[in-house]
Scaffold this motif. Sequence first.
Motif, PDB file in Angstrom:
ATOM      1  N   THR A   1      32.075  49.672  42.650  1.00 28.61           N
ATOM      2  CA  THR A   1      31.563  49.831  41.290  1.00 28.61           C
ATOM      3  C   THR A   1      31.660  48.502  40.555  1.00 28.61           C
ATOM      4  O   THR A   1      32.505  47.664  40.869  1.00 28.61           O
ATOM      5  CB  THR A   1      32.325  50.916  40.509  1.00 28.61           C
ATOM      6  N   ALA A   2      30.778  48.346  39.569  1.00 29.15           N
ATOM      7  CA  ALA A   2      30.759  47.117  38.777  1.00 29.15           C
ATOM      8  C   ALA A   2      30.335  47.422  37.345  1.00 29.15           C
ATOM      9  O   ALA A   2      29.306  46.948  36.878  1.00 29.15           O
ATOM     10  CB  ALA A   2      29.826  46.104  39.425  1.00 29.15           C
ATOM     11  N   PRO A   3      31.121  48.236  36.635  1.00 31.79           N
ATOM     12  CA  PRO A   3      30.758  48.529  35.249  1.00 31.79           C
ATOM     13  C   PRO A   3      30.874  47.286  34.368  1.00 31.79           C
ATOM     14  O   PRO A   3      31.696  46.406  34.622  1.00 31.79           O
ATOM     15  CB  PRO A   3      31.771  49.597  34.830  1.00 31.79           C
TER      16      PRO A   3
ATOM     17  N   VAL B   1      32.275  41.689  30.320  1.00 26.59           N
ATOM     18  CA  VAL B   1      33.164  41.626  31.478  1.00 26.59           C
ATOM     19  C   VAL B   1      32.609  42.584  32.524  1.00 26.59           C
ATOM     20  O   VAL B   1      32.387  43.763  32.238  1.00 26.59           O
ATOM     21  CB  VAL B   1      34.608  42.041  31.110  1.00 26.59           C
ATOM     22  N   VAL B   2      32.381  42.071  33.722  1.00 24.95           N
ATOM     23  CA  VAL B   2      31.954  42.906  34.844  1.00 24.95           C
ATOM     24  C   VAL B   2      33.213  43.188  35.654  1.00 24.95           C
ATOM     25  O   VAL B   2      33.814  42.273  36.221  1.00 24.95           O
ATOM     26  CB  VAL B   2      30.881  42.206  35.705  1.00 24.95           C
ATOM     27  N   GLU B   3      33.632  44.446  35.669  1.00 19.27           N
ATOM     28  CA  GLU B   3      34.873  44.842  36.344  1.00 19.27           C
ATOM     29  C   GLU B   3      34.550  45.355  37.743  1.00 19.27           C
ATOM     30  O   GLU B   3      34.079  46.479  37.904  1.00 19.27           O
ATOM     31  CB  GLU B   3      35.580  45.929  35.540  1.00 19.27           C
ATOM     32  N   LEU B   4      34.826  44.531  38.737  1.00 14.01           N
ATOM     33  CA  LEU B   4      34.525  44.901  40.114  1.00 14.01           C
ATOM     34  C   LEU B   4      35.666  45.729  40.691  1.00 14.01           C
ATOM     35  O   LEU B   4      36.835  45.431  40.470  1.00 14.01           O
ATOM     36  CB  LEU B   4      34.310  43.655  40.959  1.00 14.01           C
TER      37      LEU B   4
ATOM     38  N   ALA C   1      27.864  45.969  48.890  1.00 15.19           N
ATOM     39  CA  ALA C   1      28.161  45.948  47.457  1.00 15.19           C
ATOM     40  C   ALA C   1      27.298  44.965  46.675  1.00 15.19           C
ATOM     41  O   ALA C   1      27.182  45.075  45.454  1.00 15.19           O
ATOM     42  CB  ALA C   1      29.637  45.596  47.248  1.00 15.19           C
ATOM     43  N   VAL C   2      26.685  44.018  47.362  1.00 21.43           N
ATOM     44  CA  VAL C   2      25.943  42.949  46.682  1.00 21.43           C
ATOM     45  C   VAL C   2      24.856  43.467  45.743  1.00 21.43           C
ATOM     46  O   VAL C   2      24.747  42.975  44.608  1.00 21.43           O
ATOM     47  CB  VAL C   2      25.409  41.921  47.699  1.00 21.43           C
TER      48      VAL C   2
ATOM     49  N   ALA D   1      24.675  44.547  38.034  1.00 24.40           N
ATOM     50  CA  ALA D   1      25.617  44.478  36.915  1.00 24.40           C
ATOM     51  C   ALA D   1      25.607  43.100  36.269  1.00 24.40           C
ATOM     52  O   ALA D   1      25.627  42.978  35.041  1.00 24.40           O
ATOM     53  CB  ALA D   1      27.023  44.827  37.397  1.00 24.40           C
ATOM     54  N   LEU D   2      25.557  42.059  37.081  1.00 21.89           N
ATOM     55  CA  LEU D   2      25.532  40.707  36.538  1.00 21.89           C
ATOM     56  C   LEU D   2      24.240  40.448  35.766  1.00 21.89           C
ATOM     57  O   LEU D   2      24.264  39.849  34.691  1.00 21.89           O
ATOM     58  CB  LEU D   2      25.701  39.686  37.660  1.00 21.89           C
TER      59      LEU D   2
END
Length: 123
Positions: A10-12, A21-24, A32-33, A39-40
């Motif tokens: 996940t990357a919220p 902030v992208v929380e990986l 996952a890429v 997200a980015l």
Amino acid sequence: MSEGIDKVFTAPVRDSLAGPVVELCGDLDLDAVPTLRSALHQAMSRRPVPPMLVVDLAQVAFCDTSGLDALLAARIEAEGRGIPLYLARPSRQVARLLATVGADRLLPVDGGAPTEVPRARAS
């Protein structure tokens, strides 16, 4: 619970005083890429342009070369948009990978919480 649930990446994106902030969370590998890139892109597309973008790596236990490549590509894209990109709180494995390949010289790494403004790097 199925075994696959533990492997979900996940990357919220959340807001902080420093900008998005992208929380990986999960393994940052080839699977996952696409989630990371999405997200980015979402974080970098915000208006007004964010003052910086922070990628929180505290919950990433594993990162392979495809994940590292995606982070390096994100740095180039962010730089092109005038947005400094910082990595925050990398796990030990991720920090070791960054140092081993020299990516820690290209991607500013800060051990602090991503609600703080990362320290400026000396040139």
